[in-house]
Each structure stands twice: as C-alpha cells, then as structure tokens.
Design an enzyme around this catalytic site. Structure first.
Site, short mmCIF file in Angstrom:
data_model
loop_
_atom_site.label_atom_id
_atom_site.label_comp_id
_atom_site.label_asym_id
_atom_site.label_seq_id
_atom_site.Cartn_x
_atom_site.Cartn_y
_atom_site.Cartn_z
N HIS A 1 0.84 -1.21 0.00
CA HIS A 1 0.00 0.00 0.00
C HIS A 1 0.87 1.25 0.00
O HIS A 1 0.89 2.02 0.95
CB HIS A 1 -0.94 -0.01 1.21
CG HIS A 1 -1.97 -1.09 1.13
ND1 HIS A 1 -1.85 -2.24 1.88
CD2 HIS A 1 -3.09 -1.21 0.40
CE1 HIS A 1 -2.88 -3.02 1.60
NE2 HIS A 1 -3.65 -2.43 0.71
N HIS B 1 1.55 1.55 -5.84
CA HIS B 1 0.25 0.88 -5.92
C HIS B 1 -0.85 1.89 -6.26
O HIS B 1 -1.69 1.64 -7.13
CB HIS B 1 -0.05 0.19 -4.58
CG HIS B 1 -1.47 -0.18 -4.37
ND1 HIS B 1 -2.11 -1.17 -5.10
CD2 HIS B 1 -2.39 0.31 -3.50
CE1 HIS B 1 -3.36 -1.28 -4.68
NE2 HIS B 1 -3.55 -0.39 -3.71
N HIS C 1 -6.50 6.54 -2.52
CA HIS C 1 -7.35 5.56 -1.85
C HIS C 1 -6.70 4.82 -0.69
O HIS C 1 -7.40 4.35 0.21
CB HIS C 1 -7.91 4.55 -2.86
CG HIS C 1 -6.97 3.46 -3.22
ND1 HIS C 1 -5.96 3.64 -4.15
CD2 HIS C 1 -6.87 2.19 -2.78
CE1 HIS C 1 -5.29 2.51 -4.25
NE2 HIS C 1 -5.82 1.62 -3.44
N ASP C 2 -5.39 4.70 -0.63
CA ASP C 2 -4.71 4.01 0.47
C ASP C 2 -3.70 4.91 1.17
O ASP C 2 -2.80 4.43 1.86
CB ASP C 2 -3.99 2.75 -0.03
CG ASP C 2 -4.89 1.54 -0.11
OD1 ASP C 2 -5.86 1.45 0.68
OD2 ASP C 2 -4.63 0.67 -0.96
#
Length: 164
Positions: free
Chosen positions: A74, A78, A113-114
């Site tokens: 993460h 990514h 998103h992460d």
C-alpha cells in the site's frame, strides 16, 4: 459527456505508462508524481473544472509524500497503478457514464485511496487498540483515515487545492 481526451491521444511517453505492461515497481516514485499530474492534465479539462495545475501538482506531491514507501504493497506505486487501471477502464466506456467532475473525482480518489496506510489491516488495528482505531471508533478504520488524510491535503492552505 466528459471532454477528456481518449486514451489513444496521449503523448508517446504517457502511452507507454498507460498500458497493462508498464512496470510500476521499477519506476521512481517522484517520476510517478510527474506522470500522475500529466495523466490528470491529459484526461481532464482543467479549464472547465477550474483546477489550478500548480495546486494539483502540489497536492499529488503531498499524496506521494503521505504514502509510506516502506509499506511493501500500500504505497504510492500501488496508488499510481490503481489510478492508471481506473483511467484505462474509464477509457473503455466508463467515461460515458461520468461527468467531467465525476471522472476527475474518481481519478484523484484512486490516487489517494490508500494514503497513509500503516501496513496493518483494520482487524489488527482494532484488536491492538491502535490510536487510529480509537479515533475512528473501530469502524472502517483505514477507510476513514484514508479519506480524512486525502481531504486534509485537499483543504490544506499549502496546496489551496479546493478542486470544487
């Protein structure tokens, strides 16, 4: 319908990045920041969206800096890969169902998103009474933290990246 350029219209070096064979793991994260900004510029009408390119560049840089590069999965590589996959999917017809603003939101959401992922899952954070689990009351801890950090960076005076 969104006015973003079709995938085939990308400049040559972006075409090599925006393909299924691009080796994101071999890329430098700082170069990925440049690619991310260029892809967002290429496929979004910043004038219509009233997006300041310099604010976007600062925000993408902050997003990269807030991913933990030591996190084996993460990390920003990514995130960049997810944004590219989403862009490829949008180019295959998904864009027909999105406004320009929605497409832009999907892409920046994919990139962030992460963000800040500590490398542990929600269950571990809750069971270990991690400060994040306490802050977010044991519910969707990581998801709430990712969204919170992304919005904090959007609203930061350092970027003034209120993309509204």
């Amino acid at each position: 319908a969104p006015s973003g350029a079709p995938v085939g219209a990308a400049s040559e070096d972006l075409t090599s990045v925006l393909c299924w064979d691009f080796d994101v793991l071999a890329a430098d994260s700082r170069q990925l920041v440049t690619y991310a900004v260029r892809l967002l510029e290429e496929y979004n009408d910043f004038e219509a969206l009233q997006v300041d390119k310099e604010c976007l560049r600062k925000w993408v840089t902050l997003v990269q800096e807030n991913y933990h590069e030591t996190n084996a999965y993460h990390n920003f590589k990514h995130a960049f890969n997810v944004m590219c996959v989403v862009l490829l999917m949008l180019s295959k017809g998904g864009v027909d169902f999105c406004t320009d603003r929605t497409q832009f939101a999907i892409l920046i959401g994919a990139l962030a998103h992460d963000i800040g992922h500590p490398g542990f899952n929600n269950d571990y954070l809750v069971k270990s009474r991690h400060p994040l689990a306490i802050r977010y009351n044991d519910g969707s801890v990581l998801e709430q933290m990712h969204a919170s950090v992304a919005f904090e960076l959007l609203l930061a005076t350092k970027t003034n990246a209120n993309f509204a």
